[in-house]
Design an enzyme around this catalytic site. Sequence first.
Site, PDB file in Angstrom:
ATOM      1  N   ARG A 167      -0.482  -4.663   1.816  1.00  0.00           N
ATOM      2  CA  ARG A 167      -1.183  -3.580   2.499  1.00  0.00           C
ATOM      3  C   ARG A 167      -0.819  -2.263   1.835  1.00  0.00           C
ATOM      4  NH1 ARG A 167       0.416  -0.617   7.954  1.00  0.00           N
ATOM      5  NH2 ARG A 167      -1.301   0.879   7.973  1.00  0.00           N
TER       6      ARG A 167
ATOM      7  N   HIS B 178      -3.815   7.277   6.021  1.00  0.00           N
ATOM      8  CA  HIS B 178      -2.412   7.229   6.418  1.00  0.00           C
ATOM      9  C   HIS B 178      -1.846   8.648   6.322  1.00  0.00           C
ATOM     10  CE1 HIS B 178       1.323   4.454   6.637  1.00  0.00           C
ATOM     11  NE2 HIS B 178       1.649   5.663   7.082  1.00  0.00           N
TER      12      HIS B 178
ATOM     13  N   ASN C 286      -4.179   4.738  10.307  1.00  0.00           N
ATOM     14  CA  ASN C 286      -2.841   4.267  10.624  1.00  0.00           C
ATOM     15  C   ASN C 286      -2.145   5.230  11.587  1.00  0.00           C
ATOM     16  OD1 ASN C 286      -0.382   2.481   9.792  1.00  0.00           O
ATOM     17  ND2 ASN C 286       0.370   4.585   9.653  1.00  0.00           N
ATOM     18  N   GLU C 287      -1.695   4.678  12.694  1.00  0.00           N
ATOM     19  CA  GLU C 287      -0.904   5.427  13.669  1.00  0.00           C
ATOM     20  C   GLU C 287      -1.495   6.792  14.022  1.00  0.00           C
ATOM     21  OE1 GLU C 287       3.170   5.654  12.460  1.00  0.00           O
ATOM     22  OE2 GLU C 287       3.491   3.494  12.605  1.00  0.00           O
TER      23      GLU C 287
ATOM     24  N   ASN D   4       2.062  -1.515  14.619  1.00  0.00           N
ATOM     25  CA  ASN D   4       3.287  -1.081  13.955  1.00  0.00           C
ATOM     26  C   ASN D   4       4.381  -1.003  15.004  1.00  0.00           C
ATOM     27  OD1 ASN D   4       1.699  -0.812  11.706  1.00  0.00           O
ATOM     28  ND2 ASN D   4       1.942   1.403  11.511  1.00  0.00           N
TER      29      ASN D   4
ATOM     30  N   TYR E 228       8.767  -1.083  15.527  1.00  0.00           N
ATOM     31  CA  TYR E 228      10.094  -1.055  14.927  1.00  0.00           C
ATOM     32  C   TYR E 228      11.211  -1.279  15.938  1.00  0.00           C
ATOM     33  CZ  TYR E 228       7.932   0.875  10.725  1.00  0.00           C
ATOM     34  OH  TYR E 228       7.170   1.034   9.594  1.00  0.00           O
TER      35      TYR E 228
ATOM     36  N   GLU F  65       3.311  -3.243  10.538  1.00  0.00           N
ATOM     37  CA  GLU F  65       4.578  -2.686  10.062  1.00  0.00           C
ATOM     38  C   GLU F  65       5.691  -3.197  10.957  1.00  0.00           C
ATOM     39  OE1 GLU F  65       4.845   1.572   9.604  1.00  0.00           O
ATOM     40  OE2 GLU F  65       2.851   1.724   8.705  1.00  0.00           O
TER      41      GLU F  65
ATOM     42  N   TRP G 260       7.782  -4.093   6.564  1.00  0.00           N
ATOM     43  CA  TRP G 260       7.897  -2.719   6.052  1.00  0.00           C
ATOM     44  C   TRP G 260       9.309  -2.564   5.518  1.00  0.00           C
ATOM     45  CZ3 TRP G 260       4.750   1.590   5.555  1.00  0.00           C
ATOM     46  CH2 TRP G 260       5.392   2.784   5.225  1.00  0.00           C
TER      47      TRP G 260
ATOM     48  N   GLU H  28      10.123   9.230   2.619  1.00  0.00           N
ATOM     49  CA  GLU H  28       9.869   8.907   4.025  1.00  0.00           C
ATOM     50  C   GLU H  28       9.474  10.148   4.828  1.00  0.00           C
ATOM     51  OE1 GLU H  28       9.599   6.344   5.992  1.00  0.00           O
ATOM     52  OE2 GLU H  28       9.919   4.813   4.460  1.00  0.00           O
TER      53      GLU H  28
ATOM     54  N   PHE I 133      13.891   2.107   3.564  1.00  0.00           N
ATOM     55  CA  PHE I 133      13.305   0.998   4.316  1.00  0.00           C
ATOM     56  C   PHE I 133      12.996  -0.216   3.443  1.00  0.00           C
ATOM     57  CE2 PHE I 133      12.455   4.191   7.560  1.00  0.00           C
ATOM     58  CZ  PHE I 133      12.416   3.482   8.739  1.00  0.00           C
TER      59      PHE I 133
END
Length: 473
Positions: free
Chosen positions: A76, A121, A166-167, A298, A300, A371, A420, A427, A436
């Site tokens: 991706r 993104h 994205n997000e 996504n 985490y 992610e 991810w 970042e 990451f």
Amino acid sequence: MEAKTAANSYHWIWIQHQLVEGASNEGGRGPSIWDAFSHTAGKIIDGSNGDTAVDQYHKFKEDIELIAKLGFEAYRFSISWSRIFPDGLGTKVNEEGISYYNNVINALLERGIQPYVTLYHWDLPLYLHETIEGWLNKEIVKYFSIYADTCFQNFGDRVKNWITINEPLQTAVNGYGTGIFAPGRNENSSTETYLAAHHQVLAHAAAASIYKYKYKEKQGGQVGLVVDCEWAEANSDKIEDQIAAARRLDFQLGWYLHPIYYGDYPEVMREKLGERLPKFTEEEKELLRNSLDFVGLNHYTSRFISHARESPEENDFYNAQEVEIIAEWEGGERIGEKAASEWLYVVPWGIRKVLNYIAKTYNNPPIYVTENGMDDEENETSPLHEMLDDKLRVVYFKRYLAAVAQAIKDGANVKGYFAWSLLDNFEWAQGYTKRFGLIYVDYKNGFARHPKSSAYWFLRFFKGGQGKKGKEE
């Protein structure tokens, strides 16, 4: 539980990345809001910028070889809007940009790697921000549609998996609310946060409609939207904390998925935000309805949530939720082991709960975990071999994959999982201070790539999957 029991084979586990491209002034690319933001003093924690990122623009063939050698079958990545249309307007295509992404896509396919492409993104062309205020202006929907159409036309014969945005929560809240992300606005968070979100969800729907009616029959692909969500676990059995946790999920997931599945924002958002939350016309509701083929998640980490009548947060979005976001029990026990970022704790059971929540709340749609991963702190004094031995990341992936496997057994319609990330990289506001990647990038020596223990863990994992393939299929 071993992670490889997650499914009948390993073929649903892939790799992805963002903000690795660099070459900000090459190939006809125009500036983005992140170019301007990262060059503004005090915005990036270590004073760095994304001009070079980790130089994938020049190293994409090397990176694709690494992806293939590690055994991943999908990658991706995102397209830079301003590399296709330098000013974002869609009046003149940058053919050098088209050529570059064609080369990346073709190189992936030659190695048997399926491209999953994200159209947006966070890197809005700077000109659109300067001339129409970017996501605050409804005209942005038109310009995004032109951009998406151009990508579908030029790459859709080979790209079968598209992500529009994205997000969008991060763009809306951190770009137009707290101001810690580009374009760095925080003066009018009580209105701009929700306008930016509103126009992003409409832009998604418009692009999805273009694909559905103009390209889907011929190209045979699918279009999704990626949302981000920390699991919200109630901090007690008190009804007010249970309701607060549910409210937190509506403010994260419901903000974007409710309009698509139910035609409007969650009732609790309307109740808490009132006139600050924009309204959809009937025509827009129809455009939004079922405007995705899959949900991208996504995820985490997770947090404990309790009700807070006076939120400790100053930002309007967080204040309106009336929740307290907690990382520890009252006795001081953490929700999980802490990674490098202050917000990231290792909480594998949270991803299972999020996946099951989406399945239950939105009629069990196809889901891709787009992610999932954790970071280490950059440490310039540690020897390379120590930086490569990322034991906690290996533990993280083992446990999170096992939790995804449990969600699949529970009935969640999970179609794929992207780790991810492939590479350490720039970042965002954290600059180069967090790592990451499965692959260590030496920022001081030509951005050389060095696989970490986690990369070799995936390699062994895939080989183990191959060994069982004949019995399982």
